[in-house]
Motif scaffolding. Structure first.
Motif, mmCIF file in Angstrom:
data_model
loop_
_atom_site.group_PDB
_atom_site.id
_atom_site.type_symbol
_atom_site.label_atom_id
_atom_site.label_comp_id
_atom_site.label_asym_id
_atom_site.label_seq_id
_atom_site.Cartn_x
_atom_site.Cartn_y
_atom_site.Cartn_z
ATOM 1 N N GLY A 145 0.817 -1.207 0.000
ATOM 2 C CA GLY A 145 0.000 0.000 0.000
ATOM 3 C C GLY A 145 0.847 1.251 0.000
ATOM 4 N N LYS A 146 0.240 2.347 0.459
ATOM 5 C CA LYS A 146 0.891 3.643 0.426
ATOM 6 C C LYS A 146 0.605 4.395 1.725
ATOM 7 C CE LYS A 146 -0.746 6.809 -2.412
ATOM 8 N NZ LYS A 146 -1.025 7.547 -3.671
ATOM 9 N N VAL A 147 1.640 5.083 2.239
ATOM 10 C CA VAL A 147 1.515 5.862 3.468
ATOM 11 C C VAL A 147 1.696 7.335 3.121
ATOM 12 C CG1 VAL A 147 2.359 6.232 5.807
ATOM 13 C CG2 VAL A 147 2.500 3.944 4.778
ATOM 14 N N ASP A 148 0.685 8.155 3.386
ATOM 15 C CA ASP A 148 0.765 9.595 3.133
ATOM 16 C C ASP A 148 1.351 10.265 4.370
ATOM 17 O OD1 ASP A 148 0.501 12.237 2.525
ATOM 18 O OD2 ASP A 148 -1.584 12.130 1.886
ATOM 19 N N LEU A 149 2.548 10.825 4.209
ATOM 20 C CA LEU A 149 3.268 11.432 5.325
ATOM 21 C C LEU A 149 3.239 12.950 5.282
ATOM 22 C CD1 LEU A 149 6.370 9.087 5.082
ATOM 23 C CD2 LEU A 149 4.599 8.972 6.839
ATOM 24 N N SER A 150 2.386 13.537 4.447
ATOM 25 C CA SER A 150 2.407 14.988 4.227
ATOM 26 C C SER A 150 2.084 15.787 5.474
ATOM 27 C CB SER A 150 1.416 15.351 3.109
ATOM 28 O OG SER A 150 1.725 14.660 1.919
ATOM 29 N N GLN A 151 1.390 15.157 6.453
ATOM 30 C CA GLN A 151 0.987 15.882 7.660
ATOM 31 C C GLN A 151 1.641 15.304 8.908
ATOM 32 O OE1 GLN A 151 -1.214 18.502 7.569
ATOM 33 N NE2 GLN A 151 -1.365 18.354 5.345
ATOM 34 N N ALA A 152 2.771 14.615 8.759
ATOM 35 C CA ALA A 152 3.308 13.878 9.898
ATOM 36 C C ALA A 152 4.815 14.020 10.020
ATOM 37 C CB ALA A 152 2.943 12.391 9.772
ATOM 38 N N SER A 153 5.265 13.838 11.247
ATOM 39 C CA SER A 153 6.663 13.535 11.527
ATOM 40 C C SER A 153 6.669 12.110 12.038
ATOM 41 C CB SER A 153 7.239 14.480 12.572
ATOM 42 O OG SER A 153 7.306 15.796 12.072
ATOM 43 N N ALA A 154 7.411 11.245 11.367
ATOM 44 C CA ALA A 154 7.277 9.822 11.659
ATOM 45 C C ALA A 154 8.602 9.103 11.495
ATOM 46 C CB ALA A 154 6.216 9.185 10.750
ATOM 47 N N SER A 155 8.704 7.952 12.181
ATOM 48 C CA SER A 155 9.842 7.050 12.056
ATOM 49 C C SER A 155 9.343 5.798 11.355
ATOM 50 C CB SER A 155 10.416 6.710 13.429
ATOM 51 O OG SER A 155 11.479 5.800 13.321
ATOM 52 N N LEU A 156 10.041 5.369 10.307
ATOM 53 C CA LEU A 156 9.611 4.227 9.513
ATOM 54 C C LEU A 156 10.748 3.223 9.403
ATOM 55 C CD1 LEU A 156 8.618 7.074 7.779
ATOM 56 C CD2 LEU A 156 6.992 5.333 7.028
ATOM 57 N N SER A 157 10.394 1.943 9.481
ATOM 58 C CA SER A 157 11.384 0.875 9.403
ATOM 59 C C SER A 157 10.849 -0.239 8.530
ATOM 60 C CB SER A 157 11.725 0.319 10.792
ATOM 61 O OG SER A 157 12.239 1.321 11.634
ATOM 62 N N LYS A 158 11.758 -0.854 7.801
ATOM 63 C CA LYS A 158 11.397 -2.017 7.006
ATOM 64 C C LYS A 158 11.250 -3.201 7.938
ATOM 65 C CE LYS A 158 10.867 -3.706 2.767
ATOM 66 N NZ LYS A 158 9.891 -3.184 1.807
ATOM 67 N N GLY A 159 10.035 -3.786 7.977
ATOM 68 C CA GLY A 159 9.796 -4.932 8.844
ATOM 69 C C GLY A 159 10.072 -6.241 8.138
ATOM 70 N N SER A 160 9.550 -7.314 8.691
ATOM 71 C CA SER A 160 9.735 -8.626 8.076
ATOM 72 C C SER A 160 8.939 -8.711 6.792
ATOM 73 C CB SER A 160 9.304 -9.722 9.054
ATOM 74 O OG SER A 160 7.937 -9.554 9.420
#
Length: 624
Positions: A145-160
């Motif tokens: 899918g797709k994550v819209d980050l335009s309104q966020a401060s976020a930490s993202l990691s590649k999972g399993s």
């Protein structure tokens, strides 16, 4: 014989054709890469730590990337095991921090910037540019899918598998799974985007302190323990704080007293990864928080250049105009200069605020002693960093006093141009490297030296004042002295005449004394894959040149047994007489101080068990 020559000619022509076509193709793609006259960059490379590589969409080879370089549509960026890079997006305050051992691809699609996180982790601060209406959207694409980050401060990691873990630190993120279902992740929530959509961590811990999206700023001279506060764990569980320099290598730092949901921990300046782990009374792990990243930044008050601490300034006029000089720290929002005329700080002379200036002249000072300090305010904090309280004295010269007596009036003379001693050091001296015992070597130039008989030099660390160390008198414009440890030192100088009277005072200078870093490890060429010997058993080895290296040491081992250890002045060699098989080879460099470089990874050298030499042909047998 003729057939053999024909085969050789055909092989030579074929090889030359392939080489020529490869070269033409490579040059054409290189021109395409360097021709972006009509294309606007999507982002620029900000701060770079260690080796960072890029691969343009039209290229197959990875290239090193440096600060300030533009990034275009389709480019891939990857970091080494110690590498980090900040990517600043064009036309907004948005940026992302790519963590070690990570790989992303930046694309532009349908008016938005799309990120493909192939491996590793990153931090995105997109909320900073959310108010800018013309800023393009910022999304993270994944197989699910797709994550819209335009309104966020976020930490993202590649999972399993193909899953992506999304931890929103501020704002909100909208997730659209591949089945078309939309889900919102709000501040403090953690979700994993997988094949079945977004799965929320129902047992997630809420961190109250420290802030997860802002660095922790502290006075560089007063490192304090950081408060960690949270909610969400069972009150009966034993909580411990784990920290590390990366996400994989974390160790327990401190255990939290039973029943408490906060703890103080002292960490050095720099970036740290941390998590909270809950265990039962029997020591069995029953839960843990997500992994967070916190940066502890050292903040400095402006470095005082002039006047130095406790200096006596000769005044050729009365009243006297005093010039203050300083060097501001990075990210400084504003600075404040405060001056008093008494030790109890009850009689202020002036309070001035500055933003970009590095000097200020305070007029109309009479003879006497004055107290002053500089204060810094930084962009992300309202807490000031106070400089040390210092003092200086203004003393009228004999010329001014004699003129006052002759006129029988208070000392008042026509202002004369004062030519202070120019204490100028070469820029290269501001940072000095050492091997063994740390020391400072400085030289300076001086103007207006007609009456100068000697120089008095004081060298002290930034935690001392000039009066705490004795002055060393020298007759030449150079000075050398050992120092007890690496660090930041302040050198101040004054000139005296033959009678020992001060005739000039120069601006102080900061000198950073740091250990000379060891050389980086040389890398074999090619950089990847096994090294291959030729069919005749000859092994041609080549490695890259390291600046500062005086020689290179090659070690060849097989099954743990060392077979050869040789030093070379150049960056290539040919090895013969190795039997067929696989060997381990390493290369290291040595500097002029005899220190070995970092250790390069062990590479495989393969010697084939076949040869291109024909076996001799038996043509005639003669029997006696």
């Amino acid at each position: 014989m003729k057939n053999q020559w024909n085969r050789l000619m055909i092989a030579a022509i074929s090889s030359s054709s392939v080489f020529a076509l490869t070269w033409i193709w490579y040059q054409s793609t290189d021109k395409q890469q360097n021709s972006h006259n009509n294309e606007k960059p999507l982002a620029y490379v900000g701060k770079v730590v260690d080796d960072i590589q890029r691969r343009p969409a039209t290229r197959l080879l990875w290239q090193l990337v440096n600060t300030g370089e533009p990034l275009y549509d389709g480019e891939a960026i990857r970091t080494s095991d110690r590498g980090e890079v900040r990517i600043q997006f064009t036309d907004s305050d948005r940026y992302l921090d790519l963590e070690p051992e990570s790989l992303i691809v930046i694309k532009k699609s349908q008016g938005e910037i799309a990120l493909d996180l192939m491996e590793g982790s990153l931090f995105v601060n997109a909320k900073a540019g959310a108010a800018e209406g013309d800023a393009p959207g910022l999304v993270l694409n994944s197989a699910n899918g797709k994550v819209d980050l335009s309104q966020a401060s976020a930490s993202l990691s590649k999972g399993s598998g193909n899953s992506v873990d999304v931890q929103v630190l501020e704002g909100k993120a909208s997730v659209k799974s591949k089945d078309g279902k939309s889900t919102e992740i709000s501040t403090g929530s953690i979700g994993a985007l997988g094949a079945s959509g977004v799965q929320f961590d129902k047992n997630s811990v809420k961190v109250l302190a420290p802030s997860l999206n802002k660095p922790v700023a502290m006075d560089a001279d007063d490192l304090q323990a950081i408060p960690f506060k949270w909610t969400g764990f069972d009150a009966a569980s034993q909580i411990s704080l784990w920290t590390g320099k990366n996400r994989r290598e974390m160790k327990e730092l401190v255990k939290v007293p039973s029943g408490e949901s906060e703890v103080l921990a002292k960490l050095p300046f720099g970036k740290h990864y941390w998590k909270l782990v809950a265990t039962s009374a029997t020591g069995e792990k029953i839960g843990e928080s997500a992994i967070y990243r916190t940066e502890i930044q050292a903040r400095y008050a402006p470095t005082v250049v002039f006047p130095t601490a406790d200096v006596e300034v000769p005044a050729n006029t009365n009243p006297f105009d005093m010039t203050f000089k300083w060097q501001k720290s990075d990210d400084t929002r504003q600075m404040t200069l405060q001056v008093w005329s008494d030790a109890k700080l009850t009689q202020p002379v002036t309070t001035k605020t500055f933003t970009t200036e590095d000097s200020f002249t305070l007029t109309g000072l009479n003879e006497g002693t004055y107290y002053w300090r500089m204060t810094s305010y930084f962009n992300d904090s309202d807490k000031p960093i106070l400089g040390k309280m210092q003092k200086f004295s203004i003393k009228l010269t004999d010329m001014v006093k004699d003129a006052a007596l002759a006129q029988n009036t208070p000392a008042q003379t026509k202002k004369a141009e004062v030519k202070p001693l120019a204490f100028t050091m070469p820029e290269a001296q501001m940072t000095q490297y050492f091997v063994g015992t740390p020391k400072v070597d400085i030289t300076w130039g001086a103007d207006n030296i007609e009456n100068v008989a000697a120089y008095r030099v004081r060298l002290h660390d930034e935690n001392q004042t000039a009066l705490e160390v004795p002055a060393v008198e020298v007759t030449e414009n150079k000075f050398s002295a050992p120092v007890p440890k690496p660090g930041r030192y302040i050198a101040s100088i004054e000139a005296v005449d033959k009678d020992g009277q001060v005739v000039g005072t120069g601006s102080s200078q900061a000198v950073n004394v740091v250990p000379r870093p060891i050389l980086k490890a040389p890398q074999f060429i090619p950089a990847e894959g096994p090294l291959q010997a030729s069919m005749d058993g000859r092994s041609q080895l080549e490695w890259d040149k390291i600046d500062g290296a005086v020689d290179y040491e090659l070690v060849i081992t097989k099954d743990g047994k060392e077979l050869k250890r040789t030093k070379y002045k150049n960056t290539s060699t040919a090895i013969r007489n190795l039997l067929p098989g696989e060997y381990d080879v390493t290369i290291s460099a040595q500097d002029s101080f005899g220190r070995a470089s970092e250790q390069a990874p062990v590479r495989k050298l393969v010697v084939p068990d076949k040869s291109n030499l024909k076996a001799p042909t038996l043509k005639k047998i003669k029997v006696n």
